[in-house]
Write a protein that holds these residues in place. Structure first.
Motif, mmCIF file in Angstrom:
data_model
loop_
_atom_site.group_PDB
_atom_site.id
_atom_site.type_symbol
_atom_site.label_atom_id
_atom_site.label_comp_id
_atom_site.label_asym_id
_atom_site.label_seq_id
_atom_site.Cartn_x
_atom_site.Cartn_y
_atom_site.Cartn_z
ATOM 1 N N GLU A 27 0.862 -1.178 0.000
ATOM 2 C CA GLU A 27 0.000 0.000 0.000
ATOM 3 C C GLU A 27 0.896 1.225 0.000
ATOM 4 N N PHE A 28 0.293 2.385 -0.185
ATOM 5 C CA PHE A 28 1.108 3.598 -0.156
ATOM 6 C C PHE A 28 0.357 4.721 0.514
ATOM 7 N N THR A 29 1.123 5.699 0.942
ATOM 8 C CA THR A 29 0.545 6.917 1.463
ATOM 9 C C THR A 29 1.482 8.074 1.142
ATOM 10 N N GLN A 30 0.871 9.210 0.914
ATOM 11 C CA GLN A 30 1.634 10.441 0.676
ATOM 12 C C GLN A 30 1.084 11.486 1.629
ATOM 13 N N ASN A 31 1.942 11.960 2.510
ATOM 14 C CA ASN A 31 1.555 12.960 3.503
ATOM 15 C C ASN A 31 2.331 14.237 3.264
ATOM 16 N N SER A 32 1.891 15.297 3.910
ATOM 17 C CA SER A 32 2.599 16.576 3.858
ATOM 18 C C SER A 32 3.134 16.888 5.240
ATOM 19 N N GLY A 33 4.275 17.569 5.260
ATOM 20 C CA GLY A 33 4.793 18.022 6.547
ATOM 21 C C GLY A 33 6.261 17.739 6.729
ATOM 22 N N ASN A 34 6.660 17.684 7.981
ATOM 23 C CA ASN A 34 8.044 17.421 8.333
ATOM 24 C C ASN A 34 8.352 15.946 8.077
ATOM 25 N N PRO A 35 9.274 15.641 7.166
ATOM 26 C CA PRO A 35 9.544 14.240 6.831
ATOM 27 C C PRO A 35 9.979 13.399 8.032
ATOM 28 N N SER A 36 10.864 13.933 8.852
ATOM 29 C CA SER A 36 11.400 13.170 9.979
ATOM 30 C C SER A 36 10.300 12.688 10.918
ATOM 31 N N ARG A 37 9.530 13.631 11.409
ATOM 32 C CA ARG A 37 8.471 13.285 12.360
ATOM 33 C C ARG A 37 7.364 12.468 11.693
ATOM 34 N N ASN A 38 7.045 12.812 10.463
ATOM 35 C CA ASN A 38 5.970 12.134 9.758
ATOM 36 C C ASN A 38 6.287 10.648 9.562
ATOM 37 N N ILE A 39 7.517 10.326 9.198
ATOM 38 C CA ILE A 39 7.914 8.930 9.000
ATOM 39 C C ILE A 39 7.732 8.151 10.307
ATOM 40 N N CYS A 40 8.200 8.726 11.412
ATOM 41 C CA CYS A 40 8.072 8.054 12.714
ATOM 42 C C CYS A 40 6.619 7.896 13.127
ATOM 43 N N GLU A 41 5.794 8.908 12.879
ATOM 44 C CA GLU A 41 4.371 8.841 13.224
ATOM 45 C C GLU A 41 3.643 7.775 12.407
ATOM 46 N N VAL A 42 3.932 7.707 11.113
ATOM 47 C CA VAL A 42 3.295 6.690 10.272
ATOM 48 C C VAL A 42 3.738 5.303 10.711
ATOM 49 N N ALA A 43 5.011 5.133 11.028
ATOM 50 C CA ALA A 43 5.509 3.835 11.495
ATOM 51 C C ALA A 43 4.800 3.416 12.781
#
Length: 178
Positions: free
Chosen positions: A98-114
């Motif tokens: 699956e995939f997702t594309q989010n907007s925002g700060n990459p660092s925090r966003n990656i950790c939040e999605v994980a």
């Protein structure tokens, strides 16, 4: 070993190598794969919003903003197209993806999605910033390495080898508590 792997990609030359490494790991472990792209003005060639100084003094400030939003829409659509091409490759390889594309700060966003997805592993690239440039520009991979809720696998392309195949290193075995 792994059941959920996130591959955090960007549009850098290393992005394809990051995806390939994540796909290989997902195939080997029969894991589910999530391909993640973060829309950010930190990404190379992303649309840059006009500065307030430019907008305040520019007679066509409304047109500048409209142009920016058109560029941003194109940027978003190109990101979705890139993600779809990776999904097609993974699906053809027999990996549930699956995939997702989010907007925002990459660092925090990656950790939040994980965290939210319950990932066992994050596969991420490293651009090779070090020293002063890393201090000024920041390092997404460094942040993720220290804040991820799971293991992190870094795909690194040393500056001297940019035209050759990337070097792949496992850099963390378990969650970071630092």
């Amino acid at each position: 070993m792994f059941s959920k792997i996130i591959v955090a990609i960007d549009r850098s030359p290393n992005g394809k190598a990051v995806f390939d490494a994540g796909l290989a790991l997902a195939k080997a472990t029969k894991a589910n794969l999530m391909v993640l792209h973060i829309l950010s003005n930190e990404e190379k060639n992303s649309p840059q919003i006009p500065t307030l100084v430019t907008l305040e003094y520019h007679p066509l400030h409304k047109e500048l903003l409209e142009d920016y939003w058109k560029q941003w829409q194109t940027y978003k659509e190109q990101g979705i197209d890139l993600l779809r091409s990776y999904i097609e490759q993974a699906t053809n390889a027999g990996v549930s993806t699956e995939f997702t594309q989010n907007s925002g700060n990459p660092s925090r966003n990656i950790c939040e999605v994980a965290q939210g997805w319950g990932a066992d592993l994050i596969v991420i690239g490293r651009r090779g910033h070090s020293g002063l440039s890393e201090l000024i520009l920041g390092s997404v991979s460094n942040y993720v390495f220290h804040h991820a809720p799971c293991s992190v696998h870094v795909v690194h392309t040393p500056a001297a080898l940019k035209s050759e195949a990337p070097v792949v290193n496992q850099v963390q075995v378990g969650p970071s508590n630092y």
